[in-house]
Design an enzyme around this catalytic site. Structure first.
Site, PDB file in Angstrom:
ATOM      1  N   GLU A  28     -10.177   2.269   3.727  1.00 44.02           N
ATOM      2  CA  GLU A  28      -9.855   3.481   2.963  1.00 44.02           C
ATOM      3  C   GLU A  28     -11.124   4.046   2.288  1.00 44.02           C
ATOM      4  O   GLU A  28     -11.364   5.260   2.319  1.00 44.02           O
ATOM      5  CB  GLU A  28      -8.787   3.114   1.933  1.00 44.02           C
ATOM      6  CG  GLU A  28      -8.364   4.182   0.977  1.00 44.02           C
ATOM      7  CD  GLU A  28      -7.374   3.618  -0.051  1.00 44.02           C
ATOM      8  OE1 GLU A  28      -6.420   2.903   0.325  1.00 44.02           O
ATOM      9  OE2 GLU A  28      -7.562   3.885  -1.255  1.00 44.02           O
ATOM     10  N   HIS A  83      -7.722  -3.227   4.338  1.00 45.63           N
ATOM     11  CA  HIS A  83      -7.130  -1.877   4.347  1.00 45.63           C
ATOM     12  C   HIS A  83      -7.834  -1.003   3.307  1.00 45.63           C
ATOM     13  O   HIS A  83      -8.239   0.126   3.592  1.00 45.63           O
ATOM     14  CB  HIS A  83      -5.629  -1.960   4.058  1.00 45.63           C
ATOM     15  CG  HIS A  83      -5.010  -0.642   3.666  1.00 45.63           C
ATOM     16  ND1 HIS A  83      -5.171  -0.099   2.404  1.00 45.63           N
ATOM     17  CD2 HIS A  83      -4.264   0.248   4.356  1.00 45.63           C
ATOM     18  CE1 HIS A  83      -4.544   1.066   2.347  1.00 45.63           C
ATOM     19  NE2 HIS A  83      -3.982   1.294   3.513  1.00 45.63           N
ATOM     20  N   ASN A  84      -7.986  -1.524   2.105  1.00 43.36           N
ATOM     21  CA  ASN A  84      -8.627  -0.733   1.051  1.00 43.36           C
ATOM     22  C   ASN A  84     -10.091  -0.464   1.369  1.00 43.36           C
ATOM     23  O   ASN A  84     -10.602   0.617   1.081  1.00 43.36           O
ATOM     24  CB  ASN A  84      -8.504  -1.448  -0.294  1.00 43.36           C
ATOM     25  CG  ASN A  84      -7.110  -1.334  -0.882  1.00 43.36           C
ATOM     26  OD1 ASN A  84      -6.135  -1.199  -0.138  1.00 43.36           O
ATOM     27  ND2 ASN A  84      -6.993  -1.400  -2.182  1.00 43.36           N
ATOM     28  N   LYS A 140      -4.629  -6.587   3.192  1.00 41.48           N
ATOM     29  CA  LYS A 140      -4.545  -5.455   2.244  1.00 41.48           C
ATOM     30  C   LYS A 140      -5.929  -5.110   1.701  1.00 41.48           C
ATOM     31  O   LYS A 140      -6.286  -3.933   1.548  1.00 41.48           O
ATOM     32  CB  LYS A 140      -3.586  -5.786   1.099  1.00 41.48           C
ATOM     33  CG  LYS A 140      -3.613  -4.780  -0.068  1.00 41.48           C
ATOM     34  CD  LYS A 140      -3.027  -3.455   0.317  1.00 41.48           C
ATOM     35  CE  LYS A 140      -3.375  -2.270  -0.547  1.00 41.48           C
ATOM     36  NZ  LYS A 140      -3.320  -2.348  -1.970  1.00 41.48           N
ATOM     37  N   SER A 174       0.829  -1.205   0.000  1.00 41.54           N
ATOM     38  CA  SER A 174       0.000   0.000   0.000  1.00 41.54           C
ATOM     39  C   SER A 174       0.857   1.247   0.000  1.00 41.54           C
ATOM     40  O   SER A 174       1.969   1.256   0.515  1.00 41.54           O
ATOM     41  CB  SER A 174      -0.920   0.047   1.221  1.00 41.54           C
ATOM     42  OG  SER A 174      -1.659   1.256   1.195  1.00 41.54           O
TER      43      SER A 174
END
Ligand code: NBP
Length: 481
Positions: A190, A186-187, A183, A128
């Site tokens: 976001e 995480h997105n 990940k 990232s």
């Protein structure tokens, strides 16, 4: 062979990671790209990097010291499979193949199994931070086998972003697909973070009539407090930007239709499969979809709404502070939901994931980097098996301070006819968690009525069914749980 690591795929991410690797003491980096021009360009533009260019997979394998380590940075999906296959044809058992692309974690689980069966080590690694992060220090989320981590740890630590306390933003997340799973979440977080910021901006603008530049100042100020984060920081810069052609704020000339590359949707789809209520991430993802349906919006503009003057703010400063608190509370919910999904994924797929370590590697390098992540790390340090992140004392206190304003803002948005899906769904989730009784009891009764799905009682063990189409007496049912 002269290179200790190689990179396959020299588009923006691969070439920047290759440069990052080459800039670290002791590394020599072999580089390969399917079409030769990218390799030639990279090598010509960065003589200081001392790259070892390869123009075939055979040359690439020959350039690497054994056991070989290759980092793949190509488009996720079929291209990644094709590159893995090509590498296995020229590599030898024991070599390490890392996929740093945005692969779906279930693909990574499949690939890890297939690659391991042929004697290679496979590491699916979330990366990232975009192109800047790749060059100067990304947040890295490697999965894969322990032995590969032992080999890779020094080199990954050397290129990762460094958190304010000096710790590199990389940890061995867990086995096989764990890195790409984290990940993905995480997105998703976001997406939620960005939507919440957008709702805050919209409410302030429509409630107070402040200009984008004035709102930029508000965000810049927020960035000095508990909301301090990369996304708040860049929001201030974006809102200050003036369009050269029209002289208007840039944000006013950009088409209000948000794109997505799919990782938010993956996070939501996976959460649905796992039964985890990531409502904030889901609303953020759906809000982008709604914005992009321009044809539907075009025919809906005339739908009845509140009177134009329904939204009046008497005290702009107080309102801005209420929005800030609503944003902070909703953000706590979004992160709590995201960590809940990681916990559920770890349980489902048999990964041991240290949630505190995950919050720490997100403190720098990545898009959601923020002060706030230290509070999450503290929460897991104090209670590693925390069932619900937002019940940690620090967050309980923050939510206690914010909830009045949060409710007011959600109510105000509804009254004014301003969509605030992430603010309001976060509050509904919070109140759902808090509720002593939920109307789910009624849903269970409905399910029992039309489908004999049975229910349990609060006062005695067992599984029950009411004879709805008979005399409506209750019978003990076979336990179908
Ligand atoms: P792209 O995702 O645009 O991929 C382009 C690269 O893939 C080129 O090197 C291209 O080679 C190569 N490639 C393709 Br397409 N098909 C191939 C095949 N069959 N065999 C070999 N190579 C093939 O590049 P990117 O934006 O640098 O991203 C790389 C990866 O990193 C992606 O998985 C992306 O999702 C992920 N990622 C991106 C970001 C970001 O901010 N952009 C952040 C984090 C992760 P060619 O030059 O010969 O066409």
């Amino acid at each position: 062979p002269t290179a200790n690591i190689g990179v396959v795929g020299l588009a923006v991410m691969g070439s920047n990671l290759a440069r990052n690797l080459a800039s670290r003491e002791g590394n020599t980096v072999a580089v390969y790209n399917r079409s030769r021009s990218k390799t030639d360009e990279l090598v010509a533009e960065h003589p200081e990097a001392g790259f070892v260019p390869a123009f075939s997979y055979e040359e690439f394998a020959a350039a690497l010291q054994k056991p070989r380590t290759a980092l793949i940075m190509v488009k996720a999906g079929a291209p990644t499979d094709a590159v893995i296959e090509s590498l296995m044809e020229v590599f030898e058992p024991g070599d390490i193949i890392i996929d740093g692309g945005n692969s779906l974690f279930t693909d990574t689980i499949r690939r890890e199994k297939a690659v391991r069966e042929r004697g290679f080590n496979f590491v699916g690694m979330g990366v990232s931070g975009g192109e800047e992060g790749a060059l100067h220090g990304p947040s890295l989320m490697p999965g894969g086998p322990d032995e590969a981590w032992v080999t890779l740890a020094p080199i990954l630590r050397s290129i990762a972003a460094v958190a304010p306390d000096g710790e590199p933003c990389v940890t061995h997340v867990g086995h096989d697909g764990a890195g790409h799973f984290v990940k993905m979440v995480h997105n998703g977080i976001e997406y939620a973070d960005m939507q919440l910021i957008a709702e805050a901006y919209d409410l302030i603008r429509r409630g107070t009539g402040k200009t984008p530049a004035e709102i930029a100042d508000i965000f810049a100020e927020w960035n000095t407090g508990e909301l301090e984060s990369y996304l708040i920081e860049i929001t201030a810069e974006v809102l200050r930007q003036v369009d050269a052609e029209t002289g208007k704020p840039l944000v006013d000339v950009i088409l209000d239709s948000a794109g997505a590359k799919g990782t938010g949707a993956w996070t939501v789809q996976t959460a649905l499969d796992l039964g985890v209520p990531v409502s904030g991430i889901a609303e953020a993802t759906f809000a982008r979809s709604l914005s992009s349906h321009r044809e539907q919006r075009a025919v809906s503009g005339g739908l009845p709404g509140p009177a134009e003057d329904a939204f009046t703010v008497d005290d702009a400063n107080a309102f801005v502070e209420q929005v800030r608190l609503a944003l902070y509370a909703s953000k706590i919910v979004a992160y709590s939901q995201g960590f809940d999904e990681i916990r559920a994924g770890a349980a489902q797929y048999g990964w041991t994931i240290d949630l505190g370590a995950i919050s720490k590697i997100w403190r720098a390098g990545c898009i959601i980097r923020a002060q706030f992540l230290n509070r999450i790390a503290d929460a897991y340090a104090a209670e590693p098996n925390l069932e619900v992140l937002l019940t940690a004392p620090y967050f309980v206190d923050a939510l206690g301070r914010a909830q009045g304003a949060w409710r007011h803002i959600v109510g105000t948005a509804a009254t004014a006819g301003i969509p605030a899906p992430a603010f309001s769904s976060s509050l509904a989730y919070y109140d759902g968690l808090r509720a002593k009784r939920l109307p789910a009891a009624l849903i269970q009764a409905q399910r029992d009525f039309f489908g004999a799905h049975t229910y349990q009682r609060i006062d005695k063990p067992g599984t029950f069914h009411t004879l709805w189409s008979g005399d409506r007496t209750e019978v003990e049912a076979e336990d179908t749980h």
